[in-house]
Design a protein around this motif. Sequence first.
Motif, short mmCIF file in Angstrom:
data_model
loop_
_atom_site.label_atom_id
_atom_site.label_comp_id
_atom_site.label_asym_id
_atom_site.label_seq_id
_atom_site.Cartn_x
_atom_site.Cartn_y
_atom_site.Cartn_z
N VAL A 1 0.86 -1.18 0.00
CA VAL A 1 0.00 0.00 0.00
C VAL A 1 0.90 1.23 0.00
N SER A 2 0.60 2.17 -0.90
CA SER A 2 1.39 3.39 -1.01
C SER A 2 0.92 4.41 0.03
N LEU A 3 1.88 5.04 0.70
CA LEU A 3 1.58 6.09 1.66
C LEU A 3 1.80 7.47 1.04
N GLY A 4 2.19 7.51 -0.23
CA GLY A 4 2.37 8.77 -0.93
C GLY A 4 3.80 9.06 -1.30
N GLN A 5 4.00 10.20 -1.92
CA GLN A 5 5.32 10.65 -2.35
C GLN A 5 6.23 10.88 -1.16
N LEU A 6 7.50 10.50 -1.32
CA LEU A 6 8.51 10.79 -0.30
C LEU A 6 8.67 12.30 -0.21
N LYS A 7 8.55 12.84 0.99
CA LYS A 7 8.59 14.30 1.17
C LYS A 7 10.00 14.85 0.97
N GLY A 8 10.99 14.08 1.33
CA GLY A 8 12.38 14.48 1.17
C GLY A 8 13.27 13.27 1.37
N ASN A 9 14.43 13.28 0.74
CA ASN A 9 15.31 12.12 0.89
C ASN A 9 16.20 12.21 2.12
N VAL A 10 16.08 13.30 2.87
CA VAL A 10 16.85 13.47 4.11
C VAL A 10 15.94 14.07 5.17
N GLY A 11 15.98 13.50 6.38
CA GLY A 11 15.29 14.14 7.50
C GLY A 11 14.12 13.37 8.06
N ASP A 12 13.59 13.88 9.17
CA ASP A 12 12.48 13.28 9.89
C ASP A 12 11.16 13.65 9.20
N GLN A 13 10.29 12.64 9.01
CA GLN A 13 9.03 12.88 8.32
C GLN A 13 7.99 11.84 8.72
N SER B 1 7.30 -4.85 6.18
CA SER B 1 8.39 -3.92 5.87
C SER B 1 7.84 -2.60 5.36
N VAL B 2 8.69 -1.60 5.44
CA VAL B 2 8.44 -0.29 4.82
C VAL B 2 9.55 -0.13 3.80
N VAL B 3 9.20 0.28 2.58
CA VAL B 3 10.22 0.46 1.55
C VAL B 3 10.11 1.83 0.91
N ILE B 4 11.23 2.30 0.41
CA ILE B 4 11.26 3.48 -0.43
C ILE B 4 11.33 2.95 -1.86
N TRP B 5 10.35 3.32 -2.66
CA TRP B 5 10.13 2.73 -3.97
C TRP B 5 10.11 3.79 -5.05
N CYS B 6 10.80 3.54 -6.16
CA CYS B 6 10.74 4.43 -7.32
C CYS B 6 9.62 3.93 -8.22
N GLU B 7 8.50 4.63 -8.19
CA GLU B 7 7.32 4.22 -8.96
C GLU B 7 7.58 4.30 -10.46
N GLN B 8 8.29 5.31 -10.90
CA GLN B 8 8.51 5.51 -12.33
C GLN B 8 9.27 4.36 -12.98
N PHE B 9 10.29 3.83 -12.29
CA PHE B 9 11.12 2.78 -12.87
C PHE B 9 10.92 1.41 -12.21
N GLY B 10 10.07 1.34 -11.18
CA GLY B 10 9.81 0.07 -10.51
C GLY B 10 11.05 -0.48 -9.83
N VAL B 11 11.74 0.38 -9.05
CA VAL B 11 13.00 0.01 -8.42
C VAL B 11 12.93 0.21 -6.91
N LEU B 12 13.42 -0.78 -6.17
CA LEU B 12 13.55 -0.69 -4.72
C LEU B 12 14.76 0.16 -4.39
N PHE B 13 14.55 1.22 -3.58
CA PHE B 13 15.65 2.09 -3.18
C PHE B 13 16.17 1.72 -1.78
N SER B 14 15.27 1.42 -0.84
CA SER B 14 15.71 1.07 0.50
C SER B 14 14.57 0.38 1.25
N PRO B 15 14.82 -0.85 1.78
CA PRO B 15 13.81 -1.52 2.58
C PRO B 15 14.14 -1.43 4.07
N ALA B 16 13.11 -1.53 4.89
CA ALA B 16 13.28 -1.63 6.35
C ALA B 16 12.36 -2.74 6.84
N THR B 17 12.95 -3.82 7.33
CA THR B 17 12.18 -4.93 7.89
C THR B 17 11.61 -4.50 9.23
#
Length: 161
Positions: free
Chosen positions: A113-125, A140-156
């Motif tokens: 389930v998408s929680l929306g666009q990443l607000k910033g690549n650095v900092g508390d949010q 898990s929570v993941v940072i996902w690139c929707e445009q290219f379908g690429v996993l950027f960073s997962p957190a178990t």
Amino acid sequence: MARFLKIAIPVFLLGFIAGNAFWYLASPLWIDREVSEVLPAELVLTQVASGTFRDADRAHKGEGRVEILRTGSGAGLVRLTEFRVTNGPDLEVWLVAAANPQSSDDVKTSQWVSLGQLKGNVGDQTYAVPDGVDLSAYGSVVIWCEQFGVLFSPATLTHSS
């Protein structure tokens, strides 16, 4: 003169398009978007789960903590702290059912389930979880690139008892 224009105009247009495409795709590599959101002190929160972001591969790196929180009213929140991820185009925050995704394919074949666009690549949010989402169903929570379908960073996630 006409011959010059027949060559110069297409070259200019091609250069303009290529330059804009390069800027759109490559500028996130050297431009950070910093966020510093603070949770209201009067908010009553219970931790449901937590985890730590890690690198997805050599090019897509991430670090920081994630907490899944429930407010006194029952709403779910995802809180990223001390967070940093490789910047990129069209990054989103996703809750993913797979507990330990190692690749983009692991994420694609899992429920998410998408929680929306990443607000910033650095900092508390903080991100609101849509109503009706069962937080215990996601590993898990993941940072996902929707445009290219690429996993950027997962957190178990480790769920609290």
